[in-house]
Design an enzyme around this catalytic site. Structure first.
Site, PDB file in Angstrom:
ATOM      1  N   TYR A 152      15.633  30.503   4.135  1.00  0.00           N
ATOM      2  CA  TYR A 152      14.537  31.231   4.776  1.00  0.00           C
ATOM      3  C   TYR A 152      14.823  31.489   6.253  1.00  0.00           C
ATOM      4  CZ  TYR A 152      11.615  30.562   0.649  1.00  0.00           C
ATOM      5  OH  TYR A 152      11.101  30.585  -0.634  1.00  0.00           O
ATOM      6  N   LYS A 202       0.830  -1.200   0.000  1.00  0.00           N
ATOM      7  CA  LYS A 202       0.000   0.000   0.000  1.00  0.00           C
ATOM      8  C   LYS A 202       0.868   1.255   0.000  1.00  0.00           C
ATOM      9  CE  LYS A 202      -0.563   0.240   5.034  1.00  0.00           C
ATOM     10  NZ  LYS A 202      -1.531   0.368   6.139  1.00  0.00           N
TER      11      LYS A 202
END
Length: 337
Positions: free
Chosen positions: A247, A33
């Site tokens: 940043y 999955k």
């Protein structure tokens, strides 16, 4: 964009350990999955099928159809049938779900043995069989899920006992409907809690990918991580002493140093919480804030190994390897090395 390499040798090594533990390749169901925990569902499915694995587990019907050519049966955990296919079986989690499945569908009934997330109560077993038969379903399995197999506690023992106590009753009910059941409870951790595999199969995910972690006091087999994440250099510069990068400038160079920007960021699965805190397996430090598509490291190599064990990266950000792997960008190139 960065890339992912997969080790076939590590995957086979892990499968060998699992097959030896449970006694046969036929007892292995590989959990594929969420793009095989970020590894690439089709690549892992093909390799597992070549090894001799015949069973797989996914979340959705769409995931199952991607790998349907490789397995004899695929169990779908979180979807309802849109059509009938003899290779697909669907999990029934509640009594009410039974009437929402189309007649003729192959299903596997989940029983809640203590996780209290999904599954019918053991006391509802007879009603579930009657309703499945009335709906025209074909029940091929009884399953449950362990909540604490990777913890040093008594919970594995009593969940194991609860599940085993259901087998005779469920088998008799199935026989009265003309059905033959398979039983499965164990996830990766549960597979290694006993030297004897008493179920028809085990559902292995994180062990397959080499990132199973067990607490002290429980044995962790010598698995090998299958996946490595790599970044490609975009630009290199000399960061001068006192200059800050990225940043908010959270990293300030204590002296002149060489840094490079690489083409991976949090949009690709690099958890932003690792900003300014992580070092690669080769000891190369991450400098400043991780951006959406970029991250800066104290290096000038063209191709940089970011991690070769997701658990190491996960530890820095305070999560688990599962999350790091599952969040890797599906668009990243994946190939065997």
């Amino acid at each position: 964009m960065g890339s992912i390499t997969l080790s076939r040798e590590a995957l086979i090594h892990n499968l060998d350990i699992i097959a030896h533990q449970v006694g046969a390749k036929d007892k292995i169901a590989v959990v594929l999955k969420d793009n095989a925990y970020g590894h690439g569902a089709v690549l892992i499915a093909q390799a597992c099928a070549e090894y001799g694995v015949k069973q797989a587990v996914v979340c959705s019907e769409h995931e199952a159809l991607e790998i349907i050519d490789f397995f004899e049966n695929i169990l779908i955990l979180g979807d309802r049938p849109s059509h009938l296919n003899p290779k697909l079986s669907y999990t029934i989690n509640t009594l009410e779900e039974i009437e929402k499945c189309m007649s003729g569908a192959r299903v596997e009934l989940k029983v809640d043995t203590g996780m209290h997330r999904n599954g019918i109560a053991p006391s509802e077993l007879e009603e579930a069989f009657e309703r499945m038969a009335a709906q025209g379903l074909v029940c091929i399995g009884i399953m449950s899920h362990l909540r604490s197999a990777d913890a040093l506690s008594s919970e594995w023992f009593w969940q194991r006992r609860t599940f085993d106590s259901l087998k005779a009753r469920a088998s008799a009910l199935a026989a009265s409907k003309g059905w033959k059941l398979r039983f499965h409870l164990s996830n990766s951790a549960g597979t290694f809690r006993s030297s004897e595999c008493t179920d028809d199969m085990v559902r292995v995910g994180i062990a397959l990918y080499g990132c199973l972690e067990m607490p002290k006091g429980l044995i962790t087999p010598p698995f090998k991580p299958v996946l490595s994440l790599w970044g490609n250099k975009i630009a290199t510069r000399i960061l001068k002493k006192g200059e800050r990068i990225g940043y908010n400038g959270i990293y300030e160079a204590p002296e002149d140093e060489v840094v490079s920007t690489y083409d991976l960021g949090y949009a690709n699965g690099l958890d932003r919480l690792a900003s300014n805190r992580y070092s690669t397996p080769h000891g190369i430090a991450l400098r400043g804030r991780i951006s959406m598509d970029n991250a800066v490291f104290a290096s000038d190599v063209e191709e940089l190994l970011i991690f070769d064990n997701a658990n190491d990266y996960a530890q820095v950000v305070g999560t688990i390897g599962y999350e790091i792997l599952a969040c890797l960008d599906k668009g990243l190139k994946r190939e065997w090395r």
